[in-house]
Design a protein around this motif. Structure first.
Motif, PDB file in Angstrom:
ATOM      1  N   LYS A  97       0.830  -1.207   0.000  1.00  7.16           N
ATOM      2  CA  LYS A  97       0.000   0.000   0.000  1.00  7.16           C
ATOM      3  C   LYS A  97       0.864   1.256   0.000  1.00  7.16           C
ATOM      4  O   LYS A  97       0.443   2.296  -0.481  1.00  7.16           O
ATOM      5  CB  LYS A  97      -0.944  -0.004   1.194  1.00  7.16           C
ATOM      6  CG  LYS A  97      -2.005  -1.079   1.101  1.00  7.16           C
ATOM      7  CD  LYS A  97      -2.911  -1.097   2.302  1.00  7.16           C
ATOM      8  CE  LYS A  97      -3.905  -2.236   2.151  1.00  7.16           C
ATOM      9  NZ  LYS A  97      -4.757  -2.392   3.309  1.00  7.16           N
ATOM     10  N   SER A 113       1.447  -6.797 -19.232  1.00  6.56           N
ATOM     11  CA  SER A 113       2.267  -7.080 -18.055  1.00  6.56           C
ATOM     12  C   SER A 113       3.745  -6.984 -18.375  1.00  6.56           C
ATOM     13  O   SER A 113       4.155  -7.135 -19.520  1.00  6.56           O
ATOM     14  CB  SER A 113       1.969  -8.481 -17.521  1.00  6.56           C
ATOM     15  OG  SER A 113       0.641  -8.561 -17.077  1.00  6.56           O
ATOM     16  N   LYS A 126       1.250  -4.720 -14.048  1.00 15.85           N
ATOM     17  CA  LYS A 126       0.292  -4.805 -15.142  1.00 15.85           C
ATOM     18  C   LYS A 126      -0.266  -3.420 -15.387  1.00 15.85           C
ATOM     19  O   LYS A 126      -0.678  -2.734 -14.458  1.00 15.85           O
ATOM     20  CB  LYS A 126      -0.835  -5.770 -14.784  1.00 15.85           C
ATOM     21  CG  LYS A 126      -1.847  -5.955 -15.886  1.00 15.85           C
ATOM     22  CD  LYS A 126      -2.871  -7.003 -15.504  1.00 15.85           C
ATOM     23  CE  LYS A 126      -3.811  -7.255 -16.656  1.00 15.85           C
ATOM     24  NZ  LYS A 126      -4.781  -8.302 -16.311  1.00 15.85           N
ATOM     25  N   VAL A 128      -3.045  -0.972 -16.383  1.00 14.18           N
ATOM     26  CA  VAL A 128      -4.502  -1.059 -16.337  1.00 14.18           C
ATOM     27  C   VAL A 128      -5.163  -0.357 -17.517  1.00 14.18           C
ATOM     28  O   VAL A 128      -6.348  -0.566 -17.770  1.00 14.18           O
ATOM     29  CB  VAL A 128      -5.063  -0.500 -15.001  1.00 14.18           C
ATOM     30  CG1 VAL A 128      -4.615  -1.364 -13.850  1.00 14.18           C
ATOM     31  CG2 VAL A 128      -4.667   0.944 -14.793  1.00 14.18           C
ATOM     32  N   GLY A 142      -2.572   0.646  -7.809  1.00 13.55           N
ATOM     33  CA  GLY A 142      -3.121  -0.441  -7.001  1.00 13.55           C
ATOM     34  C   GLY A 142      -2.235  -1.669  -7.113  1.00 13.55           C
ATOM     35  O   GLY A 142      -1.131  -1.609  -7.652  1.00 13.55           O
ATOM     36  N   SER A 143      -2.743  -2.785  -6.582  1.00 12.57           N
ATOM     37  CA  SER A 143      -1.988  -4.038  -6.665  1.00 12.57           C
ATOM     38  C   SER A 143      -2.900  -5.194  -6.310  1.00 12.57           C
ATOM     39  O   SER A 143      -4.000  -5.008  -5.802  1.00 12.57           O
ATOM     40  CB  SER A 143      -0.787  -4.008  -5.719  1.00 12.57           C
ATOM     41  OG  SER A 143      -1.225  -4.011  -4.383  1.00 12.57           O
ATOM     42  N   ASP A 144      -2.416  -6.386  -6.612  1.00 12.57           N
ATOM     43  CA  ASP A 144      -3.055  -7.594  -6.102  1.00 12.57           C
ATOM     44  C   ASP A 144      -1.956  -8.429  -5.461  1.00 12.57           C
ATOM     45  O   ASP A 144      -0.875  -7.916  -5.193  1.00 12.57           O
ATOM     46  CB  ASP A 144      -3.827  -8.348  -7.195  1.00 12.57           C
ATOM     47  CG  ASP A 144      -2.947  -8.833  -8.332  1.00 12.57           C
ATOM     48  OD1 ASP A 144      -1.724  -8.991  -8.146  1.00 12.57           O
ATOM     49  OD2 ASP A 144      -3.498  -9.094  -9.418  1.00 12.57           O
ATOM     50  N   SER A 145      -2.193  -9.684  -5.231  1.00 18.90           N
ATOM     51  CA  SER A 145      -1.220 -10.514  -4.518  1.00 18.90           C
ATOM     52  C   SER A 145       0.080 -10.714  -5.271  1.00 18.90           C
ATOM     53  O   SER A 145       1.090 -11.046  -4.679  1.00 18.90           O
ATOM     54  CB  SER A 145      -1.828 -11.888  -4.233  1.00 18.90           C
ATOM     55  OG  SER A 145      -2.956 -11.745  -3.418  1.00 18.90           O
ATOM     56  N   GLU A 147       1.183  -8.665  -8.383  1.00 16.62           N
ATOM     57  CA  GLU A 147       1.746  -7.605  -9.216  1.00 16.62           C
ATOM     58  C   GLU A 147       1.144  -6.250  -8.866  1.00 16.62           C
ATOM     59  O   GLU A 147       0.073  -6.161  -8.279  1.00 16.62           O
ATOM     60  CB  GLU A 147       1.514  -7.909 -10.688  1.00 16.62           C
ATOM     61  CG  GLU A 147       0.056  -7.968 -11.090  1.00 16.62           C
ATOM     62  CD  GLU A 147      -0.173  -8.496 -12.498  1.00 16.62           C
ATOM     63  OE1 GLU A 147       0.795  -8.867 -13.167  1.00 16.62           O
ATOM     64  OE2 GLU A 147      -1.334  -8.515 -12.917  1.00 16.62           O
ATOM     65  N   LYS A 149      -0.435  -2.653 -10.045  1.00 18.08           N
ATOM     66  CA  LYS A 149      -1.279  -2.129 -11.121  1.00 18.08           C
ATOM     67  C   LYS A 149      -0.771  -0.709 -11.382  1.00 18.08           C
ATOM     68  O   LYS A 149      -0.685   0.106 -10.458  1.00 18.08           O
ATOM     69  CB  LYS A 149      -2.748  -2.068 -10.703  1.00 18.08           C
ATOM     70  CG  LYS A 149      -3.308  -3.405 -10.234  1.00 18.08           C
ATOM     71  CD  LYS A 149      -3.351  -4.396 -11.349  1.00 18.08           C
ATOM     72  CE  LYS A 149      -3.965  -5.696 -10.837  1.00 18.08           C
ATOM     73  NZ  LYS A 149      -3.948  -6.754 -11.808  1.00 18.08           N
TER      74      LYS A 149
END
Length: 154
Positions: A97, A113, A126, A128, A142-145, A147, A149
């Protein structure tokens, strides 16, 4: 006896081929040849010979995979087939974060990506929106587990 030996050699070759051309078909064919060799051993020489042939076939299966795992990587062919470097990118961690809102640049083209450099560290990312060319400036949104964003800065 020679026929049984040929069946075991063919089975061994096919099991070894499975380690190169993964798909299950080669191993199944090799196991079929092993089963045929065991059957012929039993038919010609009895139970003890069949058990011995089965043990030898199991040994040959293990030997084929051992050669693939420990011998071939040390050969010049193996050095071309196996990865020799580790990945230097970092997946976002618990504190990803903190990266949101930061700016960086694309280490590779993001289609969508690739890799980005944020705060001096490489990350998988990646895009967006559309795609980003190498060395283009990006912002983390942002992000996920796995990568980040990112969005191109224009």
């Amino acid at each position: 006896m020679i026929f049984i030996a040929v069946l075991v050699i063919l089975g061994s070759a096919l099991v070894f081929l499975e380690t190169v051309l993964v798909g299950g078909v080669w191993a199944a064919a090799g196991l079929g040849f092993f089963a045929w060799a065991i059957y012929e051993s039993h038919a010609q020489f009895g139970v003890a010979a069949a058990l011995g042939t089965g043990a030898f076939c199991a040994f040959m299966c293990a030997a084929a995979f051992w050669v693939w795992l420990y011998v071939i990587p040390k050969t010049s062919l193996g050095k071309k087939l196996y990865l020799t470097t580790s990945q230097d990118g970092h997946a976002p961690s618990e504190n990803f974060k903190e990266l949101i809102g930061m700016e960086g640049s694309a280490l590779t083209a993001l289609v969508p990506s690739g890799k980005v450099l944020i705060g001096g560290k490489p990350f998988d990312a990646k895009c967006v929106v559309g795609h980003v060319e190498k060395n283009e400036k990006v912002s983390v949104v942002g992000s996920d587990s796995f990568e980040l964003k990112v969005r191109p800065l224009k």
